[in-house]
Every structure is written in structure tokens, then in C-alpha cells.
Design a protein around this motif. Structure first.
Motif, PDB file in Angstrom:
ATOM      1  N   TYR A 168      31.721 -72.233  67.201  1.00 56.48           N
ATOM      2  CA  TYR A 168      31.597 -72.175  65.787  1.00 56.48           C
ATOM      3  C   TYR A 168      32.527 -71.478  64.920  1.00 56.48           C
ATOM      4  O   TYR A 168      31.958 -70.094  64.647  1.00 56.48           O
ATOM      5  CB  TYR A 168      30.515 -72.430  65.197  1.00 56.48           C
ATOM      6  CG  TYR A 168      30.140 -73.258  63.648  1.00 56.48           C
ATOM      7  CD1 TYR A 168      31.215 -73.825  62.745  1.00 56.48           C
ATOM      8  CD2 TYR A 168      29.955 -71.982  62.359  1.00 56.48           C
ATOM      9  CE1 TYR A 168      31.212 -75.060  61.856  1.00 56.48           C
ATOM     10  CE2 TYR A 168      30.087 -72.771  61.073  1.00 56.48           C
ATOM     11  CZ  TYR A 168      30.633 -73.413  60.655  1.00 56.48           C
ATOM     12  OH  TYR A 168      30.127 -73.904  59.504  1.00 56.48           O
ATOM     13  N   GLN A 169      32.896 -71.346  63.882  1.00 59.91           N
ATOM     14  CA  GLN A 169      33.891 -70.949  63.186  1.00 59.91           C
ATOM     15  C   GLN A 169      33.380 -70.586  61.513  1.00 59.91           C
ATOM     16  O   GLN A 169      34.094 -71.880  61.174  1.00 59.91           O
ATOM     17  CB  GLN A 169      35.746 -70.386  63.379  1.00 59.91           C
ATOM     18  CG  GLN A 169      36.487 -70.234  64.435  1.00 59.91           C
ATOM     19  CD  GLN A 169      37.576 -69.952  64.702  1.00 59.91           C
ATOM     20  OE1 GLN A 169      38.501 -71.505  63.827  1.00 59.91           O
ATOM     21  NE2 GLN A 169      38.546 -69.721  66.112  1.00 59.91           N
ATOM     22  N   THR A 170      32.926 -69.971  61.233  1.00 61.70           N
ATOM     23  CA  THR A 170      32.552 -69.753  60.258  1.00 61.70           C
ATOM     24  C   THR A 170      33.824 -69.879  58.939  1.00 61.70           C
ATOM     25  O   THR A 170      33.268 -70.857  57.711  1.00 61.70           O
ATOM     26  CB  THR A 170      31.472 -68.650  59.577  1.00 61.70           C
ATOM     27  OG1 THR A 170      31.853 -67.424  59.546  1.00 61.70           O
ATOM     28  CG2 THR A 170      30.369 -69.157  60.682  1.00 61.70           C
ATOM     29  N   SER A 171      34.593 -69.127  58.925  1.00 62.75           N
ATOM     30  CA  SER A 171      35.695 -68.962  58.085  1.00 62.75           C
ATOM     31  C   SER A 171      36.450 -70.123  57.598  1.00 62.75           C
ATOM     32  O   SER A 171      36.625 -70.727  56.113  1.00 62.75           O
ATOM     33  CB  SER A 171      36.482 -67.801  58.123  1.00 62.75           C
ATOM     34  OG  SER A 171      37.025 -67.822  59.429  1.00 62.75           O
TER      35      SER A 171
ATOM     36  N   ASP B  53      31.647 -65.492  63.122  1.00 59.19           N
ATOM     37  CA  ASP B  53      32.021 -66.388  64.536  1.00 59.19           C
ATOM     38  C   ASP B  53      31.049 -66.664  65.726  1.00 59.19           C
ATOM     39  O   ASP B  53      30.452 -65.745  65.947  1.00 59.19           O
ATOM     40  CB  ASP B  53      33.441 -66.470  65.629  1.00 59.19           C
ATOM     41  CG  ASP B  53      34.780 -66.556  64.318  1.00 59.19           C
ATOM     42  OD1 ASP B  53      34.271 -67.481  62.999  1.00 59.19           O
ATOM     43  OD2 ASP B  53      35.651 -66.442  64.721  1.00 59.19           O
TER      44      ASP B  53
ATOM     45  N   SER C 237      34.353 -62.205  57.410  1.00 64.82           N
ATOM     46  CA  SER C 237      32.991 -64.175  58.590  1.00 64.82           C
ATOM     47  C   SER C 237      32.715 -63.255  59.668  1.00 64.82           C
ATOM     48  O   SER C 237      33.064 -62.742  60.646  1.00 64.82           O
ATOM     49  CB  SER C 237      33.767 -65.297  58.677  1.00 64.82           C
ATOM     50  OG  SER C 237      35.625 -64.988  59.178  1.00 64.82           O
TER      51      SER C 237
ATOM     52  N   LYS D  82      35.216 -73.268  59.623  1.00 63.21           N
ATOM     53  CA  LYS D  82      34.555 -74.105  59.507  1.00 63.21           C
ATOM     54  C   LYS D  82      34.639 -75.018  60.456  1.00 63.21           C
ATOM     55  O   LYS D  82      34.349 -77.112  60.885  1.00 63.21           O
ATOM     56  CB  LYS D  82      33.889 -74.987  58.356  1.00 63.21           C
ATOM     57  CG  LYS D  82      33.591 -74.670  57.343  1.00 63.21           C
ATOM     58  CD  LYS D  82      32.915 -75.556  55.928  1.00 63.21           C
ATOM     59  CE  LYS D  82      32.538 -74.759  54.595  1.00 63.21           C
ATOM     60  NZ  LYS D  82      32.468 -75.978  53.426  1.00 63.21           N
TER      61      LYS D  82
END
Length: 212
Positions: free
Chosen positions: A164-167, A147, A145, A169
Motif C-alpha cells: 500500500y502506497q499512502t501518497s 509505504d 509519505s 492510495k
């Protein structure tokens, strides 16, 4: 002798920490404690001791856990570019990690973190635009993922940052100030966009440094 005091408040709890450092030639001796050390009477909870030579090594000792952590730093040159390396080993959980940062110029650098013996590896690119705005995309190989983070310096001492951390959210916003005259503080809010309630978690920190 230098001392620092830090207070931290979260929406569900408050905490404080203090650090005292003494220079002995090239070596610095440091002791730090949290409010757990004195809140129930003098005890060893939250107490940590350290010996360090800035830029070369740090040896930390967690008193209640009886755990040593070793950290060694060095810089080598790759194609005339500085590569900063940091080796860290924690004896208690037998965890070893290696950090490396390759500095191309004042505006561009690439850093990587790897935990030895695992598939945990993170890669980050940092770009500073105009000396004020910083972009930091990073990739976590273990989570597969991305970030993203962006920060902007304003008024000299103030920095606004969004990440923002996509894994997970998770969205984070932060406002910090680091001033030699007025101390430093950080106010942050984090929000998990996957949470149906979408209640932000607020955190405030303030720190003061003293010459003794």
C-alpha cells in the motif's frame, strides 16, 4: 548458453520479451528484445545489449536510444556487518543513483536509495519473521509519505504479497511462483482507492528458462 522467454498480459495490452545470455569465463554477454523488435519485421526497437560480471558490474546499451547505463556493485563491512553498495549512472538522462543495503542478520536489513543532486531519497526496513513472512515499511523523503508491504511464502515456491502506497492510495496484491521445474509466473492486481470507479488493473506474467 542460457535463454529465457517472458510473456506479459495487462488488461489493455499484451507483450513478450526474450533474453539470451552467454558466459565467457567470468563475463556474461546478454541480449534482450521485446516483441517490438520483430512484430513489424526485424528492427532495433526494444533491443538491448549488456556485458556483466555478476556481483561487480553491468554495462547496458539501449540500441534504439543509443544510451549507456553503468552499474557497479561492491560490498564493504561496517561494524562487521556487510554493506552492499550499488552505483548506477544513465548517460542519456544524466541520472546517477546510489543504493545501499546494510544486513544486520538473516532477518533484518536496512536499505536506502538516493538520486544524486536531488532530494529524492527512500529508506526501507526489511524484517523476515520465521523465514516465511516479510514486513517492509519504507519512507519516501521527497513525498513525505510511508509505504507498507507484507509478503508470505507458502508451499515452498509460492509468495503472496500486499503493498500500500499512502501518497497515491494505491493498493497492490500479487501472487508469484518461482520454480526451476515449472518456470515462474506472477499475477498481480492494483487498485487506486482514490479513484471513484475503483477498477482494478490486472497483470499476468509468465517466464521460462532454457539451457542451450
Amino acid at each position: 548458453m542460457k535463454a529465457s522467454f517472458k510473456a506479459r498480459y495487462e488488461t489493455d495490452k499484451a507483450a513478450a520479451a526474450a533474453t539470451v545470455a552467454v558466459n565467457a569465463g567470468d563475463i556474461r554477454l546478454r541480449a534482450s528484445m521485446t516483441d517490438a523488435t520483430i512484430v513489424s519485421g526485424p528492427n532495433l526497437n526494444g533491443l538491448a545489449l549488456a556485458v556483466e560480471k555478476p556481483g561487480f558490474f553491468i554495462v547496458d546499451y539501449n540500441v534504439p536510444k543509443k544510451d549507456f547505463r553503468f552499474q557497479f556493485m561492491n560490498t564493504i563491512r561496517v561494524s562487521e556487518k556487510p554493506l552492499n553498495l550499488t552505483y548506477m549512472h544513465s548517460r542519456g538522462d544524466n541520472r546517477t543513483s546510489l543504493d545501499g543495503t546494510l544486513v544486520f542478520d538473516s532477518a533484518n536489513k536496512v536499505s536506502a536509495n538516493h538520486v544524486l543532486g536531488s532530494g529524492n531519497c527512500k529508506l526501507k526496513y526489511t524484517y523476515v519473521h520465521g523465514g516465511l513472512t516479510t514486513f517492509e515499511p519504507s519512507y519516501d523523503f521527497s513525498k513525505n509519505s510511508w509505504d507498507f508491504a507484507i509478503s508470505r511464502r507458502v508451499y515452498g515456491d509460492d509468495v503472496f504479497r500486499a503493498a500500500y502506497q499512502t501518497s497515491s492510495k494505491n493498493l497492490g496484491l500479487e501472487w508469484s511462483r518461482n520454480s526451476k521445474l515449472n518456470g515462474s509466473f506472477k499475477i498481480s492486481a492494483s487498485l487506486n482507492l482514490a479513484d471513484e470507479r475503483k477498477m482494478p488493473k490486472l497483470t499476468a506474467e509468465s517466464a521460462w528458462d532454457f539451457e542451450m
